[in-house]
Design an enzyme around this catalytic site. Structure first.
Site, mmCIF file in Angstrom:
data_model
loop_
_atom_site.group_PDB
_atom_site.id
_atom_site.type_symbol
_atom_site.label_atom_id
_atom_site.label_comp_id
_atom_site.label_asym_id
_atom_site.label_seq_id
_atom_site.Cartn_x
_atom_site.Cartn_y
_atom_site.Cartn_z
ATOM 1 N N GLU A 104 -24.731 6.844 -44.163
ATOM 2 C CA GLU A 104 -25.284 7.721 -43.125
ATOM 3 C C GLU A 104 -24.164 8.199 -42.211
ATOM 4 O OE1 GLU A 104 -29.680 6.577 -41.878
ATOM 5 O OE2 GLU A 104 -28.279 4.928 -41.458
ATOM 6 N N ASP A 112 -30.331 6.154 -38.509
ATOM 7 C CA ASP A 112 -31.722 5.709 -38.392
ATOM 8 C C ASP A 112 -32.112 4.694 -39.471
ATOM 9 O OD1 ASP A 112 -31.309 8.342 -39.732
ATOM 10 O OD2 ASP A 112 -33.358 8.000 -40.436
ATOM 11 N N GLY A 152 -26.169 9.396 -36.996
ATOM 12 C CA GLY A 152 -27.544 9.484 -37.490
ATOM 13 C C GLY A 152 -27.880 8.279 -38.343
ATOM 14 N N SER A 180 -34.639 20.490 -44.462
ATOM 15 C CA SER A 180 -33.437 20.868 -43.725
ATOM 16 C C SER A 180 -32.701 21.989 -44.443
ATOM 17 C CB SER A 180 -32.518 19.656 -43.571
ATOM 18 O OG SER A 180 -32.082 19.222 -44.839
ATOM 19 N N LYS A 205 -31.783 17.970 -54.981
ATOM 20 C CA LYS A 205 -33.184 18.147 -54.597
ATOM 21 C C LYS A 205 -34.011 18.854 -55.666
ATOM 22 C CE LYS A 205 -33.341 16.613 -50.242
ATOM 23 N NZ LYS A 205 -34.294 15.566 -49.806
ATOM 24 N N SER A 240 -23.909 15.007 -53.188
ATOM 25 C CA SER A 240 -25.329 15.366 -53.316
ATOM 26 C C SER A 240 -25.637 16.850 -53.251
ATOM 27 C CB SER A 240 -26.146 14.604 -52.280
ATOM 28 O OG SER A 240 -25.648 14.870 -50.984
#
Lengths: 320, 320
Positions: B202, B208, B206, B76, B51, B300
């Site tokens: 995913e 989505d 979750g 988050s 990030k 990640s």
């Protein structure tokens, strides 16, 4: 006997077989240590420690016939894992002579890479005799864990990369086992940035190099009892010692408690798993006065058993 | 909207603020997964996750006046830690809006870097409303965690580095939260090596994005219950979704059990600490048929609390 040219050639030979490990930093680590620290993460190196650099480089330099005949080494564990991996990559066979108290993960790493494993008793047997006998019997080439210019030159590439990744450091802290890493790094640093201090770090219980440097000749101590299984040397290796005599600025010692705290710091702030041996230099960082300037440390390896790491990491301190 | 040029400029702006993280390999990991896997260790990135690339890049691109006025983001946890660090480096102030169930280590990381922390209830509050209200009241610039071309371009430099470090990969596995990492990496890979498959991952609970891709429009699911706290998204972000629609080859799902096993694999074989979210792509590697060729995965992030990691790592399996 060991020139910067030799070391630069080693860097060429090591690319791309060795990983160019990152120089890690963390504000949380800096806060915990009391000053900024750059951490060379050799725990991420192939084979789990810097030893791969020396072992692979030595094998690359061997005449093809000698290499094809197989290699052998005594090792506290990391040199064994490194030599096994280097032999596998270069399509030859390694025999490694390990102490019975070597971490299971180090023995497993050597075995997984196809090495033949011979176990000895650290307190009773003379590992060098075992190695010499096996080498003679089977025509194997001995690859010392520290006492060879090619091994030291390979290890020294750690320092080349540190200096390439940062503008300047004032102090480099390096753990001392046999002395091959410290001797190699000191050679690079004193050639490129002579004002930078190079300081070796030993466990307080295993200060054979500190004693030897004070005495001016290699001293032998009883097998040390320390959590740092890779630093249980009784005497420094000959060639590294002669280099350290010329180039090392100082030797610091750390307790097993300091080492345990450093393992937890690396886990929490650097997201890396380091073995107790690999934590020694970081453990010594707080002994350097902040006014001395920028510090780099070598996290030399990460091959620890869960049974060793678990109690060290179980400390309930928050990750703050 | 997002070009390779934009991403290459991001790489220039990110150097040397961001760490060039290593691509880790391990024979032991390969044996456990059943095939060779290259692991991009963004858990070692500054701020503890990829990030930082997106957040820092966005801040570098802001007009000086906007940057000086302060920035705000909902997160988050990892985007918060990243934005706080980027703001600290670029001498401005960050406000971060965190869910109450964010790991303490992520909140601590943001706080340590001087950010103001606002806590919300993931199940009750609308975080985007909180962010918009605070931004309007205090003149702050919103830095989305995924839904901005500069953020995605910064994240995409992960894939640039992977491709620079290896000759060729056949499959790239990337976790999908908001989708900013997967969208960015897919943009790079499809531009440079179009035959390489890019597959998102995913948590099964979750999914989505998988549902949204099947439906052809963004779907919203209830807040998922999964150990991967960074992947508890209820719907993919808009811009990443439109990119993933065009460029993603597939989406795989993994269970919390798969994720837990992958955390242990990384710890044991790669000497790295990854958080559950950061383990998702590695957890999916065994779902790819070995005949498909060379796999790379993005680890990640590494910001996990010890209370989460401890039971995952307490598994007594040997480090073999």
């Amino acid at each position: 006997v060991l020139t910067l040219d030799h070391i630069r050639q080693a860097a060429d030979l090591l690319h791309p077989a060795a990983l160019r490990t990152p120089l890690l930093t963390s504000p949380g680590l800096d806060a915990a240590v009391g000053q900024p620290v750059l951490c060379k993460a050799e725990c991420l190196q192939r084979g789990g420690s810097f030893k791969f650099r020396g072992a692979y480089h030595r094998l690359r330099r061997l005449p093809p016939a000698a290499r094809a005949g197989g290699v052998i080494a005594a090792s506290s564990g990391n040199h064994a894992a490194a030599l096994a991996l280097a032999a596998q990559i270069l399509a030859t066979h390694a025999t490694v002579v390990l102490p019975a108290d070597a971490p299971a993960s180090k023995a497993a790493a050597a075995r997984r890479r196809g090495a033949t494993i011979v176990v000895y008793d650290r307190h009773r047997d003379d590992r060098d005799t075992i190695v010499a006998d096996l080498a003679a019997a089977h025509g194997l080439t001995v690859v010392p864990s520290a006492d060879h210019p090619d091994v030291i030159a390979g290890n020294a590439t750690v320092a080349l990369e540190i200096l390439a990744d940062t503008n300047h450091i004032d102090t480099l802290l390096v753990p001392i086992g046999g002395g091959g890493l410290a001797a190699g790094c000191a050679t690079v640093v004193k050639a490129l940035t002579p004002a930078t201090r190079v300081i070796g770090v030993e466990p307080a219980a295993g200060d054979d190099t500190a004693r030897s440097l004070r005495a001016g000749t290699r001293q032998t101590i009883p097998t040390p009892t320390t959590i740092a299984d890779g630093l249980r040397h009784t005497t420094p290796a000959q060639l590294p010692f002669s280099i350290m005599q010329r180039l090392l600025d100082d030797v610091l010692t750390v307790s097993d408690t300091d080492i345990t705290a450093a393992v937890t710091l690396a886990f929490t702030h650097l997201k890396t798993v380091i073995e107790p041996t690999g934590a020694a230099a970081l453990a010594a960082a707080s002994q350097i006065h902040p006014r001395r300037g920028k510090i780099a440390v070598v996290l030399s390896g990460g091959n620890a058993d869960w049974t060793t790491l678990h109690p060290m990491l179980a400390d309930p301190r928050p990750a703050a």
